[in-house]
Design a protein around this motif. Structure first.
Motif, PDB file in Angstrom:
ATOM      1  N   ASN A  89       2.945   4.224   1.992  1.00 47.07           N
ATOM      2  CA  ASN A  89       2.741   5.142   3.123  1.00 47.07           C
ATOM      3  C   ASN A  89       3.459   4.178   4.249  1.00 47.07           C
ATOM      4  O   ASN A  89       2.794   3.992   5.233  1.00 47.07           O
ATOM      5  CB  ASN A  89       1.102   5.354   3.399  1.00 47.07           C
ATOM      6  CG  ASN A  89       1.158   6.234   4.402  1.00 47.07           C
ATOM      7  OD1 ASN A  89       1.762   6.966   4.594  1.00 47.07           O
ATOM      8  ND2 ASN A  89      -0.180   6.174   4.924  1.00 47.07           N
TER       9      ASN A  89
ATOM     10  N   GLN B 223       0.886  -1.145  -0.089  1.00 49.30           N
ATOM     11  CA  GLN B 223      -0.202   0.108  -0.031  1.00 49.30           C
ATOM     12  C   GLN B 223       0.820   1.211  -0.144  1.00 49.30           C
ATOM     13  O   GLN B 223       0.571   2.445  -0.248  1.00 49.30           O
ATOM     14  CB  GLN B 223      -0.860   0.094   1.301  1.00 49.30           C
ATOM     15  CG  GLN B 223      -1.782  -1.145   1.171  1.00 49.30           C
ATOM     16  CD  GLN B 223      -2.420  -1.096   2.620  1.00 49.30           C
ATOM     17  OE1 GLN B 223      -2.669  -0.230   3.270  1.00 49.30           O
ATOM     18  NE2 GLN B 223      -3.064  -2.314   2.933  1.00 49.30           N
TER      19      GLN B 223
ATOM     20  N   ALA C 267       3.390   5.415   8.164  1.00 49.95           N
ATOM     21  CA  ALA C 267       1.922   5.468   8.888  1.00 49.95           C
ATOM     22  C   ALA C 267       2.124   4.751  10.374  1.00 49.95           C
ATOM     23  O   ALA C 267       2.626   3.553  10.359  1.00 49.95           O
ATOM     24  CB  ALA C 267       0.823   5.010   7.981  1.00 49.95           C
TER      25      ALA C 267
END
Length: 259
Positions: free
Chosen positions: A156, A154, A159
């Motif tokens: 990112n 995904q 995070a």
């Protein structure tokens, strides 16, 4: 002439193999590379061995039909499940696989307490059991990191949910291990996050650099090295077949490993 005649094909279930691709490009800067990410079916580590073997064969069929001169299986799960079958099918094409860097970890000064992070499939196959018996013995702990490769897909990577997932998977080993084998090609992209959970003094080992050196040696022995003096090309393909996915691949390729 096929579209990618003379290229080196590299494939993985998704973005993880880009960590191996980066090492290969650094080792062989004059070569052209075609990377295929099977992100529409990622991750492989949570599928059956038979499914991974069949899908790997389909991808290699595609790469060789496209004209590549060699193939790198930039996926520990696919290597364990399919490498022998692929080499038997294509005996005249160099096919290079990856495997968990357990030997380098075991012979290092930090090799007295080793944690192997990998997929359930990789850890369950006989190939890994033999490797562990030869180089690990009772100093090796293993953890099947279900869901981690899919989360890395995904992007990112900074995070909070990624750190929370790592805490749940490897947090119990904090203070108990001195080195970590990154047994999935996705994991080098979160090396900094892994050390955040386990401690900065824990040494990390992955098979990308060794795979790149082995690829160079095999190509040299087969007299397949490029004689082009300039910088080679890197092309990306994905089973998701969208501009957004190719952009994500390039983001991972431009990202420093263990930054």
């Amino acid at each position: 002439m096929d579209e990618f005649d003379g290229y080196i094909g590299v494939f993985d279930s998704g973005v993880g193999g880009i960590s191996v691709l980066k090492e290969a490009v650094a080792e062989l800067p004059h070569e052209n590379f075609l990377f295929f990410g099977d992100s529409a079916h990622a991750p492989y580590g949570e599928k059956s061995v038979e499914w991974v073997r069949e899908r790997s064969e389909q991808i290699v069929d595609h790469l060789i039909a496209s004209g590549v001169k060699a193939v790198v299986i930039a996926c520990n799960t696919a290597t364990s499940a399919a490498a022998e079958v692929l080499r038997a099918k294509y005996p005249d094409v160099p096919i290079i696989g990856v495997e968990p860097a357990l030997k380098p970890a075991a012979i290092s000064p930090e090799g007295d307490r080793i944690l192997v992070m990998a997929t359930q499939v990789t850890l369950g196959l006989e190939k890994f059991h033999k490797l562990s018996e030869e180089w690990g013995g009772d100093k090796v702990h293993t953890v099947a990191c279900d869901g981690l490769a899919a989360r890395i897909e995904q992007g990112n990577l900074g995070a909070p949910d990624l750190i929370e997932l790592l805490e749940s998977l490897i947090g119990p080993y904090c203070g108990r291990v001195t080195s970590v084998v990154l047994g999935c090609t996705h994991y080098p992209f979160i090396a900094r996050q892994i050390q955040r959970v386990l401690g900065d003094d824990v040494m990390l080992f992955d098979g990308g650099e060794g795979t790149a050196r082995h690829l160079a040696l095999v190509l040299e022995e087969a007299e397949l090295l490029s004689d082009y003096p300039g910088e080679g090309l890197v092309e990306f393909r994905s089973s998701k077949n969208s501009p957004e996915e190719i952009e994500l691949y390039r983001w991972f390729f431009d990202r420093s490993l263990r930054a």
